[in-house]
Design an enzyme around this catalytic site. Structure first.
Site, PDB file in Angstrom:
ATOM      1  N   GLY A 114      -0.238 -22.946  24.487  1.00 14.43           N
ATOM      2  CA  GLY A 114       1.083 -23.314  23.991  1.00 14.43           C
ATOM      3  C   GLY A 114       2.004 -23.837  25.072  1.00 14.43           C
ATOM      4  O   GLY A 114       2.895 -24.642  24.797  1.00 14.43           O
ATOM      5  N   GLU A 117       1.217 -27.342  25.183  1.00  9.40           N
ATOM      6  CA  GLU A 117       1.732 -28.004  23.987  1.00  9.40           C
ATOM      7  C   GLU A 117       3.236 -28.249  24.091  1.00  9.40           C
ATOM      8  O   GLU A 117       3.734 -29.272  23.607  1.00  9.40           O
ATOM      9  CB  GLU A 117       1.394 -27.164  22.755  1.00  9.40           C
ATOM     10  CG  GLU A 117      -0.081 -27.279  22.381  1.00  9.40           C
ATOM     11  CD  GLU A 117      -0.496 -26.333  21.286  1.00  9.40           C
ATOM     12  OE1 GLU A 117      -1.074 -26.793  20.287  1.00  9.40           O
ATOM     13  OE2 GLU A 117      -0.261 -25.119  21.428  1.00  9.40           O
ATOM     14  N   GLU A 137      -7.194 -22.633  24.136  1.00  7.78           N
ATOM     15  CA  GLU A 137      -7.394 -21.988  22.838  1.00  7.78           C
ATOM     16  C   GLU A 137      -8.870 -21.917  22.440  1.00  7.78           C
ATOM     17  O   GLU A 137      -9.292 -20.954  21.783  1.00  7.78           O
ATOM     18  CB  GLU A 137      -6.610 -22.737  21.751  1.00  7.78           C
ATOM     19  CG  GLU A 137      -5.107 -22.674  21.896  1.00  7.78           C
ATOM     20  CD  GLU A 137      -4.533 -23.847  22.694  1.00  7.78           C
ATOM     21  OE1 GLU A 137      -3.333 -24.105  22.581  1.00  7.78           O
ATOM     22  OE2 GLU A 137      -5.320 -24.503  23.438  1.00  7.78           O
TER      23      GLU A 137
END
Length: 263
Positions: A114, A117, A137
């Site tokens: 994340g 991201e 992930e």
């Protein structure tokens, strides 16, 4: 909860610091909710024209979503996982991507999952030469759920993105710059100075024109060229009656610096 993200304001620039260094600034649900609150505050304050987003400590920008926090939602089944974990994270990265004021990620260390991201979603990013990036992930048994399978290929190309997505292998800061994930790499000790210098350049421009650029690019990327040109034209039409466009043109003709007021 307020301590999970630190807010400092210096002139027209707000700095948000993910403040969970003991977890490598992992993003839990409360951090996401607090970040939304702070973005709402910054958007509503016309005096604030740019945002720097960074991480506390020397090791990490963000290690990604907090596994201990989101695991209970995943184990509760698909419906709960989508509502509590996936949609919450996607709302955050979409908010960062569509924010009407420029956000600069100052990536001070690892940006995994994340955290990567978030870097993908914001419009600009400067990395420390110590920074590393990974789509980790896959090693937890799932695909990135915060927009990483969509934004990363658009940024760096399909094959490069799939190599990161399918292996989880990290890349260093210079590789991230060379493939288009970040704009610039600077020595670690110069990171925040470089981010502030970039923010100063942005805050000297018309905030209306900056917002128009952000909106045109973000919306236009996923449209055909003709549709994108229509978005561009609509943004220009919004600027045409403003004081800022008159000031910019007049200052150029008069050979003086423009002073933009955001009106």
């Amino acid at each position: 909860m307020d301590d999970k993200i630190l807010l400092t304001i210096n002139g027209a620039v707000a700095t948000l610091t993910l403040n969970r260094p003991d977890t490598l600034n992992a993003i839990d649900f409360a951090t996401i909710d607090r970040l939304h609150d702070l973005l709402d505050f910054i958007e509503a304050d016309d005096a604030l024209r740019a945002v720097i987003l960074t991480g506390a400590g020397e090791r990490a920008f963000s290690a990604g979503a907090d596994i201990h926090d989101f695991s209970s939602a995943v184990f509760a089944g698909p419906e709960v996982a989508l509502r509590e974990f996936v949609r919450r994270g996607q709302r955050l990265t979409s908010r960062l991507e569509a924010f009407p004021k420029p956000i600069i990620a100052a990536v001070n260390g690892l940006a995994y999952g994340g955290g990567c991201e978030v870097t993908e979603a914001v419009p600009l990013a400067i990395a420390s030469d110590r920074a590393t990036f990974a789509k980790s992930e896959i090693k937890l048994g799932f695909a990135p759920p915060y927009g990483g399978t969509q934004r990363l290929p658009r940024l760096i190309g399909r094959k490069r993105a799939l190599a990161m997505l399918l292996t989880g292998d990290p890349i260093d800061a210079r590789t991230a710059r060379d493939i288009g994930l970040v704009n610039e790499v600077v020595p670690h000790e110069q990171l925040m100075d470089a981010a502030r210098a970039l923010a100063a350049k942005l805050t000297a421009q018309s905030p209306l024109a900056v917002a128009a650029c952000l909106a045109s690019v973000t919306r236009g990327l996923n449209l055909s060229i003709d549709e994108g040109l229509a978005v561009e034209a609509s943004q220009f039409a919004r600027m045409a009656a403003t004081e800022d466009i008159r000031e910019g043109i007049t200052a150029f003709i008069e050979k003086r610096p423009a002073v933009f007021t955001g009106r």
